[in-house]
Design a protein around this motif. Sequence first.
Motif, PDB file in Angstrom:
ATOM      1  N   ALA A 365      -3.417  13.524  26.551  1.00 37.06           N
ATOM      2  CA  ALA A 365      -4.273  12.482  27.125  1.00 37.06           C
ATOM      3  C   ALA A 365      -5.724  12.606  26.692  1.00 37.06           C
ATOM      4  O   ALA A 365      -6.565  11.828  27.129  1.00 37.06           O
ATOM      5  N   ARG A 366      -6.041  13.565  25.801  1.00 37.53           N
ATOM      6  CA  ARG A 366      -7.448  13.855  25.507  1.00 37.53           C
ATOM      7  C   ARG A 366      -8.180  12.663  24.900  1.00 37.53           C
ATOM      8  O   ARG A 366      -9.366  12.449  25.185  1.00 37.53           O
ATOM      9  N   ALA A 381      -7.227   0.927  33.035  1.00 37.50           N
ATOM     10  CA  ALA A 381      -6.066   1.809  33.185  1.00 37.50           C
ATOM     11  C   ALA A 381      -5.799   2.470  31.846  1.00 37.50           C
ATOM     12  O   ALA A 381      -6.108   1.915  30.792  1.00 37.50           O
ATOM     13  N   ALA A 382      -5.218   3.654  31.908  1.00 34.31           N
ATOM     14  CA  ALA A 382      -4.859   4.380  30.690  1.00 34.31           C
ATOM     15  C   ALA A 382      -3.573   5.145  30.946  1.00 34.31           C
ATOM     16  O   ALA A 382      -3.358   5.670  32.044  1.00 34.31           O
ATOM     17  N   ALA A 383      -2.713   5.192  29.931  1.00 32.23           N
ATOM     18  CA  ALA A 383      -1.416   5.847  30.122  1.00 32.23           C
ATOM     19  C   ALA A 383      -0.911   6.401  28.805  1.00 32.23           C
ATOM     20  O   ALA A 383      -1.167   5.832  27.734  1.00 32.23           O
ATOM     21  N   VAL A 384      -0.192   7.501  28.909  1.00 31.62           N
ATOM     22  CA  VAL A 384       0.560   8.054  27.800  1.00 31.62           C
ATOM     23  C   VAL A 384       2.017   7.673  28.024  1.00 31.62           C
ATOM     24  O   VAL A 384       2.648   8.136  28.985  1.00 31.62           O
ATOM     25  N   ALA A 390       9.719  10.535  34.197  1.00 30.13           N
ATOM     26  CA  ALA A 390       8.846  10.509  35.369  1.00 30.13           C
ATOM     27  C   ALA A 390       7.436  10.038  35.030  1.00 30.13           C
ATOM     28  O   ALA A 390       6.939  10.214  33.904  1.00 30.13           O
ATOM     29  N   ARG A 391       6.812   9.433  36.040  1.00 32.65           N
ATOM     30  CA  ARG A 391       5.385   9.102  35.968  1.00 32.65           C
ATOM     31  C   ARG A 391       4.616  10.154  36.768  1.00 32.65           C
ATOM     32  O   ARG A 391       4.993  10.497  37.890  1.00 32.65           O
ATOM     33  N   TYR A 392       3.526  10.641  36.194  1.00 32.53           N
ATOM     34  CA  TYR A 392       2.710  11.628  36.883  1.00 32.53           C
ATOM     35  C   TYR A 392       1.295  11.586  36.312  1.00 32.53           C
ATOM     36  O   TYR A 392       1.050  11.034  35.236  1.00 32.53           O
ATOM     37  N   ARG A 393       0.357  12.169  37.042  1.00 32.54           N
ATOM     38  CA  ARG A 393      -1.046  12.133  36.674  1.00 32.54           C
ATOM     39  C   ARG A 393      -1.355  13.236  35.647  1.00 32.54           C
ATOM     40  O   ARG A 393      -0.981  14.384  35.812  1.00 32.54           O
ATOM     41  N   LEU A 394      -2.044  12.838  34.568  1.00 36.52           N
ATOM     42  CA  LEU A 394      -2.462  13.784  33.533  1.00 36.52           C
ATOM     43  C   LEU A 394      -3.937  14.137  33.644  1.00 36.52           C
ATOM     44  O   LEU A 394      -4.339  15.256  33.340  1.00 36.52           O
ATOM     45  N   ASP A 399      -2.364   8.323  33.425  1.00 38.17           N
ATOM     46  CA  ASP A 399      -1.016   8.696  33.869  1.00 38.17           C
ATOM     47  C   ASP A 399      -0.081   8.885  32.686  1.00 38.17           C
ATOM     48  O   ASP A 399      -0.253   8.271  31.622  1.00 38.17           O
ATOM     49  N   ALA A 400       0.916   9.743  32.880  1.00 40.78           N
ATOM     50  CA  ALA A 400       2.084   9.778  31.997  1.00 40.78           C
ATOM     51  C   ALA A 400       3.094   8.776  32.540  1.00 40.78           C
ATOM     52  O   ALA A 400       3.390   8.782  33.744  1.00 40.78           O
TER      53      ALA A 400
END
Length: 408
Positions: A365-366, A381-384, A390-394, A399-400
């Motif tokens: 996520a860098r 919003a930003a996401a990998v 699963a979705r989880y906070r990076l 978020d992932a």
Amino acid sequence: MDSYLPRLVDPWLTRLLGGLPAVMITGARAAGKTTTALRHAAEVVRLDVGHEATPFRADPEAALRNRREPLLLDEWQECAAVLGAVKRAVDQERRPGRFILTGSVRAEADPRSWPGVGRVVSVEMHPLTVREQVGYDGPPFLERLLSGELPGRVPGAPDLRDYVQIALRGGFPDAATESDEMLRGAWLADYARQLGEERPGPPNGVDGHRLGLFLNAYALNSAGIVTDTTLCQTAGINRRTADSYVRLLSNLGVIAQVPAWSSNRLKRLTRGPKRFISDAGLWGAITDADEALVMSDGNLLGRLIDTFVTSQLRAETSASARPPRLYHLRDGAGRHEVDLIVDLGHRGLVALEIKAKGAVNAADARHLVWLRDQLGDQVLAAAVLHTGPARYRLADGVDAVPICALWT
């Protein structure tokens, strides 16, 4: 039994025909344009059929009269004069829902045969997305990402190999709905082969062999920022010929370019576009890459997953009145890059990274964190996007998110 798969453009077509006189559906050959148009038409004329086209060649204005509406003019470019007749009919009476046109998008690019500006609204149609194939009719992915309504975990989510299989199936209806893998592969291989046999323009047309080399080089660099010089050298052509090939393949809906994003708040950004084959299954056919090869080659794996996810997002974002623009970002030194930036205009941006792995972490996520730090609240919003379940906070605001959240 009706086997029609509802398309993302169906609601938009219904709305357009309810308020505007003429719509043209553009997109790659065999993407399902005619099948979808027939769902909205009261009568159809197939202008690639001799006896149906004859009256339109003789007197297109007269041939248009006293038809049931909406009238579908399929393969309209086979009788290009019909477009001028549609223009004049619309100018005389602008009642909604009069005409639907489908056919080769190449003809639209020729200004000499395009009097449709202000009269005919274009709707871009992509090959089937996975959400269309599985029948998911929920809110669009970006809407759910922005509202925080994505699932925390997807039961039975695909794994990496599953994603490769899904991507290589592609979205052309004749291939995507074929259960026999050998037949599906044969269909896609023949489609790819015929692309190298295009002969537009004068009798001499283009060099099919070099067009094939150019398309193969383009595919091998799909989801990458390859220079024009590299493509020209690989295909043994000059820049002018390469530009004509890009126009041809773009008009056929085979390739797509995602432009570079720019901002006066960020310096020294790359200006070159990120290039894509428009359908991941077609990418596999052009590169001759099957599941076993992709799973053994990290470079091909990354390109396939990026190409696949981008094609899903391009299809979803285009089916609206004001589709957001897709960009990529990379600085000149290559220290920072973001796979996709979705520009929502004055609202802000959504930034996405695409990873062909199921366990992403803060390091993945860098680049998104860097962009958020540079632009602040402009990044909504930003996401990998990853191949895990699963979705989880990076990181703060990042978020992932499982790729399958696009269709679940």
